[in-house]
Design a protein around this motif. Structure first.
Motif, PDB file in Angstrom:
ATOM      1  N   ARG A  26       0.839  -1.211   0.000  1.00 19.90           N
ATOM      2  CA  ARG A  26       0.000   0.000   0.000  1.00 19.90           C
ATOM      3  C   ARG A  26       0.869   1.253   0.000  1.00 19.90           C
ATOM      4  O   ARG A  26       0.577   2.215  -0.699  1.00 19.90           O
ATOM      5  N   LYS A  27       1.932   1.243   0.802  1.00 21.81           N
ATOM      6  CA  LYS A  27       2.828   2.402   0.871  1.00 21.81           C
ATOM      7  C   LYS A  27       3.521   2.636  -0.469  1.00 21.81           C
ATOM      8  O   LYS A  27       3.593   3.768  -0.953  1.00 21.81           O
ATOM      9  N   GLY A  80       1.062   4.009  -2.884  1.00 24.14           N
ATOM     10  CA  GLY A  80       0.449   5.265  -2.468  1.00 24.14           C
ATOM     11  C   GLY A  80      -1.035   5.109  -2.208  1.00 24.14           C
ATOM     12  O   GLY A  80      -1.799   6.070  -2.346  1.00 24.14           O
ATOM     13  N   TYR A  81      -1.460   3.905  -1.815  1.00 21.48           N
ATOM     14  CA  TYR A  81      -2.868   3.622  -1.536  1.00 21.48           C
ATOM     15  C   TYR A  81      -3.182   3.874  -0.077  1.00 21.48           C
ATOM     16  O   TYR A  81      -2.410   3.505   0.809  1.00 21.48           O
ATOM     17  N   LYS A  82      -4.346   4.471   0.168  1.00 25.47           N
ATOM     18  CA  LYS A  82      -4.829   4.659   1.527  1.00 25.47           C
ATOM     19  C   LYS A  82      -5.509   3.372   1.983  1.00 25.47           C
ATOM     20  O   LYS A  82      -5.860   2.523   1.164  1.00 25.47           O
ATOM     21  N   VAL A  83      -5.725   3.244   3.276  1.00 23.27           N
ATOM     22  CA  VAL A  83      -6.388   2.060   3.822  1.00 23.27           C
ATOM     23  C   VAL A  83      -7.804   1.932   3.282  1.00 23.27           C
ATOM     24  O   VAL A  83      -8.316   0.821   3.096  1.00 23.27           O
ATOM     25  N   SER A  84      -8.443   3.053   2.985  1.00 25.67           N
ATOM     26  CA  SER A  84      -9.825   3.032   2.489  1.00 25.67           C
ATOM     27  C   SER A  84      -9.933   2.604   1.017  1.00 25.67           C
ATOM     28  O   SER A  84     -11.017   2.263   0.554  1.00 25.67           O
ATOM     29  N   GLU A  85      -8.827   2.623   0.282  1.00 27.83           N
ATOM     30  CA  GLU A  85      -8.849   2.229  -1.133  1.00 27.83           C
ATOM     31  C   GLU A  85      -8.730   0.711  -1.251  1.00 27.83           C
ATOM     32  O   GLU A  85      -7.949   0.085  -0.534  1.00 27.83           O
TER      33      GLU A  85
END
Length: 113
Positions: free
Chosen positions: A62-63, A66-71
């Motif tokens: 995710r890092k 560049g993904y957020k937890v909500s994506e």
């Protein structure tokens, strides 16, 4: 009465020489492959500590993306299944690794069961 030494055979899909010697390697090679419209990583091969949980691998991915937890992000091992987040990376490569590497497929929509 004599004692006989018994040893269990190494798993057929064991991860490299570490499985032959029975020792857990310090680092595991992880290869990330995108599926569908998921963004491709600039660098697809990483080394991760063998004691890390699968959840740490998901957070790392995710890092990097560049993904957020909500994506939404769906992560699979060998294009087949999504393991439990508390599974260790070493157990996954020992059971499902090929050539001492763990192949992780990722997608933004569900791809496999």
């Amino acid at each position: 009465m004599s004692e006989s030494a018994t040893s269990s055979p190494a798993p057929a899909s064991a991860a490299g020489s570490a499985a032959v010697t029975g020792k857990q390697p310090n680092k595991i090679v992880v290869r990330f492959k995108s599926i569908g419209n998921a963004p491709i990583l600039k660098k697809s091969v990483y080394k991760i500590s063998s004691t890390q949980r699968f959840q740490a691998l998901i957070m790392f991915l995710r890092k990097e993306l560049g993904y957020k937890v909500s994506e939404p992000l769906f992560v699979y091992v060998n294009s087949a299944f999504s393991p439990a987040p508390d599974e260790t990376v070493y157990n996954l490569v020992r059971c499902f690794g090929l050539d001492s590497q763990l192949t992780i497929n990722y997608a933004t929509t569900p791809a496999w069961g």
